[in-house]
Design a protein around this motif. Structure first.
Motif, mmCIF file in Angstrom:
data_model
loop_
_atom_site.group_PDB
_atom_site.id
_atom_site.type_symbol
_atom_site.label_atom_id
_atom_site.label_comp_id
_atom_site.label_asym_id
_atom_site.label_seq_id
_atom_site.Cartn_x
_atom_site.Cartn_y
_atom_site.Cartn_z
ATOM 1 N N ALA A 210 0.833 -1.207 0.000
ATOM 2 C CA ALA A 210 0.000 0.000 0.000
ATOM 3 C C ALA A 210 0.866 1.255 0.000
ATOM 4 O O ALA A 210 0.562 2.239 -0.693
ATOM 5 C CB ALA A 210 -0.927 -0.017 1.213
ATOM 6 N N ILE A 211 1.950 1.243 0.761
ATOM 7 C CA ILE A 211 2.829 2.418 0.822
ATOM 8 C C ILE A 211 3.571 2.603 -0.503
ATOM 9 O O ILE A 211 3.741 3.727 -0.982
ATOM 10 C CB ILE A 211 3.811 2.280 1.992
ATOM 11 N N VAL A 212 4.001 1.499 -1.119
ATOM 12 C CA VAL A 212 4.674 1.598 -2.418
ATOM 13 C C VAL A 212 3.734 2.202 -3.455
ATOM 14 O O VAL A 212 4.115 3.090 -4.235
ATOM 15 C CB VAL A 212 5.168 0.208 -2.869
ATOM 16 N N GLY A 213 2.479 1.723 -3.478
ATOM 17 C CA GLY A 213 1.517 2.302 -4.410
ATOM 18 C C GLY A 213 1.292 3.778 -4.160
ATOM 19 O O GLY A 213 1.242 4.584 -5.095
ATOM 20 N N ASP A 214 1.149 4.163 -2.884
ATOM 21 C CA ASP A 214 0.977 5.575 -2.553
ATOM 22 C C ASP A 214 2.181 6.408 -2.981
ATOM 23 O O ASP A 214 2.045 7.544 -3.437
ATOM 24 C CB ASP A 214 0.771 5.744 -1.040
ATOM 25 N N PHE A 215 3.370 5.831 -2.803
ATOM 26 C CA PHE A 215 4.603 6.567 -3.056
ATOM 27 C C PHE A 215 4.748 6.911 -4.537
ATOM 28 O O PHE A 215 5.228 7.995 -4.883
ATOM 29 C CB PHE A 215 5.798 5.742 -2.588
ATOM 30 N N PHE A 216 4.342 6.001 -5.409
ATOM 31 C CA PHE A 216 4.573 6.195 -6.835
ATOM 32 C C PHE A 216 3.363 6.753 -7.575
ATOM 33 O O PHE A 216 3.521 7.367 -8.626
ATOM 34 C CB PHE A 216 5.006 4.872 -7.491
ATOM 35 N N GLY A 223 -2.070 8.946 -0.226
ATOM 36 C CA GLY A 223 -1.947 8.077 0.929
ATOM 37 C C GLY A 223 -0.724 8.472 1.736
ATOM 38 O O GLY A 223 -0.026 9.447 1.416
ATOM 39 N N ILE A 224 -0.438 7.689 2.763
ATOM 40 C CA ILE A 224 0.682 8.047 3.633
ATOM 41 C C ILE A 224 2.003 7.948 2.885
ATOM 42 O O ILE A 224 2.947 8.704 3.159
ATOM 43 C CB ILE A 224 0.684 7.142 4.889
#
Length: 272
Positions: A210-216, A223-224
């Motif tokens: 989830a964080i990887v998706g938000d990051f890119f 997202g966070i």
């Protein structure tokens, strides 16, 4: 009728267990805080301390700023939704995929390589394609989460389904059990410990996904992970460390939930 003393005595073992379980976590947090303070004041020069402000300054500045914490908590909520939905999809797909492979050797030989290929392809190589195909929005982030957390469910569930002994299979054959009966009454009970092992692993990976998706994926509501990238670019160290801490706490909570379920279910069935 039980007396108050008896009730208190019955509660004490549970309380001691909870305290015993919390003590290592508290000790680890205290150790991290000590290392943090040591690096800030003993390693970094005064001119460099803005890169790693001490905990009381980092968290105090962020937590006392509603304009900062409001968007951060909203972003964390969106990341939590992506992680939970992605984990649920990965569990359903992983268990179903493993069940199909467990029913025949040729199905395993045919399907397992695809799961291995999905695991070995670097997710960062797929993220641009996923964004182009799905539009950098919520579904794209869920897909990234599923891809990262799927393989542990497949591998562990398949191992568990195949772990029933040959003698148990012979007993079911003698009793002319159907394929469905063998799956439900023999293979799935034998697979419960392995399934929960896969759940614990996949739960942590779903948060990472989830964080990887938000990051890119920078389009839409962030997202966070998107805020982590923004704070890094702006060198907002107070906000960055607070966001990292909230993300880590979310991952710990998710892992702890499945670890508790593991102890409750597996411990009841197989002994602690």
């Amino acid at each position: 009728m039980s007396t108050p003393t008896a009730v208190d005595s019955a509660r004490r073992p549970w309380l001691r267990t909870a305290l015993a379980g919390a003590a290592p976590i508290v000790g680890a947090l205290a150790g991290l805080a000590a290392i943090w303070y040591g690096v800030t004041y003993l390693v970094l020069s005064p001119q460099q301390r803005f890169l790693l402000p001490p905990p009381h300054e980092a968290f105090g500045a962020a937590l006392g700023n509603p304009q900062l914490m409001g968007p951060m908590l909203d972003a964390l909520g969106r990341t939590m939704a992506v992680a939970v939905i992605g984990l649920l999809i990965a569990v359903v797909l992983g268990v179903g995929y493993a069940v199909v492979m467990s029913q025949s050797a040729w199905a395993e030989r045919l399907l397992y390589p695809y799961a291995v290929i999905l695991q070995t392809i670097p997710i960062l190589a797929l993220v641009p394609l996923i964004g182009i195909w799905l539009g950098y929005s919520f579904p794209a982030r869920v897909v990234v989460c599923v891809i990262i957390s799927l393989f542990p469910m497949i591998a562990n569930t398949l191992f568990g389904l195949q772990s029933a002994s040959a003698a148990a299979h012979d007993l079911f054959t003698l009793n002319k059990a159907t394929r469905w009966q063998r799956l439900v009454k023999l293979q799935f009970p034998a697979a419960v410990p392995s399934i929960f092992t896969g759940l614990r692993t996949a739960s942590g990976l779903s948060v990472i996904g989830a964080i990887v998706g938000d990051f890119f994926f920078q389009q839409g509501a962030p997202g966070i992970g998107g805020l982590l990238r923004l704070y890094t670019q702006r060198l907002q160290m107070d906000a960055l460390f607070t966001a990292i801490t909230l993300t880590a706490l979310f991952g710990v909570v998710v892992f702890a939930v499945f670890a508790a379920l593991d102890r409750a279910v597996v411990g009841r069935w197989y002994g602690r």
